[in-house]
Design a protein around this motif. Structure first.
Motif, short mmCIF file in Angstrom:
data_model
loop_
_atom_site.label_atom_id
_atom_site.label_comp_id
_atom_site.label_asym_id
_atom_site.label_seq_id
_atom_site.Cartn_x
_atom_site.Cartn_y
_atom_site.Cartn_z
N PHE A 12 0.83 -1.20 0.00
CA PHE A 12 0.00 0.00 0.00
C PHE A 12 0.87 1.25 0.00
N LEU A 13 0.58 2.16 -0.89
CA LEU A 13 1.25 3.46 -1.02
C LEU A 13 2.70 3.38 -1.52
N LYS A 14 3.16 2.19 -1.91
CA LYS A 14 4.57 2.08 -2.30
C LYS A 14 4.95 3.04 -3.42
N ASN A 15 4.14 3.07 -4.48
CA ASN A 15 4.46 3.96 -5.60
C ASN A 15 4.46 5.41 -5.17
N LEU A 16 3.50 5.80 -4.36
CA LEU A 16 3.43 7.18 -3.89
C LEU A 16 4.67 7.55 -3.09
N LEU A 17 5.09 6.66 -2.21
CA LEU A 17 6.26 6.94 -1.39
C LEU A 17 7.54 7.00 -2.22
N LEU A 18 7.67 6.07 -3.16
CA LEU A 18 8.86 6.07 -4.02
C LEU A 18 8.89 7.30 -4.91
N PHE A 19 7.74 7.65 -5.48
CA PHE A 19 7.68 8.83 -6.34
C PHE A 19 7.95 10.09 -5.53
N GLY A 20 7.36 10.20 -4.35
CA GLY A 20 7.55 11.37 -3.51
C GLY A 20 8.98 11.53 -3.03
N LYS A 21 9.64 10.42 -2.77
CA LYS A 21 11.02 10.47 -2.26
C LYS A 21 11.98 10.97 -3.33
N ASP A 22 11.83 10.47 -4.56
CA ASP A 22 12.75 10.85 -5.63
C ASP A 22 12.05 10.68 -6.97
N PRO A 23 11.26 11.68 -7.39
CA PRO A 23 10.49 11.55 -8.62
C PRO A 23 11.34 11.36 -9.87
N VAL A 24 12.54 11.94 -9.89
CA VAL A 24 13.41 11.80 -11.06
C VAL A 24 13.90 10.36 -11.18
N TYR A 25 14.42 9.80 -10.10
CA TYR A 25 14.88 8.41 -10.12
C TYR A 25 13.73 7.46 -10.42
N PHE A 26 12.59 7.69 -9.79
CA PHE A 26 11.40 6.86 -10.01
C PHE A 26 11.03 6.84 -11.49
N SER A 27 11.02 8.03 -12.11
CA SER A 27 10.65 8.12 -13.53
C SER A 27 11.70 7.47 -14.43
N ILE A 28 12.97 7.73 -14.16
CA ILE A 28 14.04 7.17 -14.99
C ILE A 28 14.06 5.65 -14.89
N SER A 29 13.99 5.12 -13.68
CA SER A 29 14.07 3.66 -13.52
C SER A 29 12.87 2.97 -14.14
N ASN A 30 11.69 3.57 -14.03
CA ASN A 30 10.52 2.96 -14.64
C ASN A 30 10.51 3.14 -16.16
N ARG A 31 11.10 4.21 -16.64
CA ARG A 31 11.22 4.39 -18.09
C ARG A 31 12.07 3.28 -18.68
N GLU A 32 13.15 2.94 -17.97
CA GLU A 32 14.00 1.85 -18.45
C GLU A 32 13.25 0.53 -18.53
N LYS A 33 12.32 0.32 -17.60
CA LYS A 33 11.56 -0.94 -17.57
C LYS A 33 10.35 -0.94 -18.49
N TYR A 34 9.64 0.21 -18.57
CA TYR A 34 8.33 0.23 -19.23
C TYR A 34 8.26 1.11 -20.47
N GLY A 35 9.29 1.85 -20.77
CA GLY A 35 9.29 2.68 -21.97
C GLY A 35 8.96 4.14 -21.68
N ASP A 36 8.72 4.90 -22.75
CA ASP A 36 8.54 6.35 -22.65
C ASP A 36 7.19 6.78 -22.08
N LEU A 37 6.25 5.85 -21.94
CA LEU A 37 4.92 6.18 -21.43
C LEU A 37 4.47 5.04 -20.53
N PHE A 38 4.16 5.37 -19.27
CA PHE A 38 3.70 4.33 -18.36
C PHE A 38 2.74 4.92 -17.33
#
Length: 147
Positions: A12-38
């Motif tokens: 519960f709330l994992k994505n929110l906490l990860l995004f809130g802690k470091d939105p740049v890292y969260f976005s970059i790491s997920n872009r590598e896994k899921y592509g330019d749109l997720f």
């Protein structure tokens, strides 16, 4: 087009906490896994993260009338009022026209020396931190120099 969804891994709330802690890292790491749109599901919101200039052009230029700023901006509007950040539509356009002369290239030239000076100071500071092997938050530092 099917948009990949970042799994929450049943926490519960994992994505929110990860995004809130470091939105740049969260976005970059997920872009590598899921592509330019997720898609990221966080409580109350379904967040679509777009990591390519073509998506920015689609939303901000080609189809701007189809998108609104959302609920979070309504809350922000209560705190800071109607302005370029919180406004939309004709009211935003009117405010933008009033502010536009401040961003003319001749006007910006007046600030160029100070921008360069602040950038050099930041680089000197970063070099000191690097020499002492001190970790620092690049996003925070870039926000500071931008202000």
């Amino acid at each position: 087009m099917k948009i990949p969804v970042v799994p929450t891994e049943n926490k519960f709330l994992k994505n929110l906490l990860l995004f809130g802690k470091d939105p740049v890292y969260f976005s970059i790491s997920n872009r590598e896994k899921y592509g330019d749109l997720f898609e990221v599901n966080i409580p109350i919101y379904k967040l679509i993260v777009a990591c390519h200039p073509k998506f920015a052009q689609h939303v901000l230029i080609d189809n701007a009338a189809n998108y609104t700023k959302g609920k979070s901006y309504q809350i922000l509007k209560l705190a800071i009022g109607k302005g370029l950040i919180t406004n939309e539509g004709q009211s935003w356009f009117n405010n933008r026209r009033l502010a536009q002369p401040s961003f003319h290239k001749e006007r910006l030239k007046l600030f160029a020396n100070e921008m360069v000076r602040q950038t050099h100071l930041m680089i000197l500071h970063w070099n000191q931190l690097a020499q002492s092997k001190t970790k620092f938050d690049v996003v925070e530092q870039m926000s500071d120099v931008t202000l």
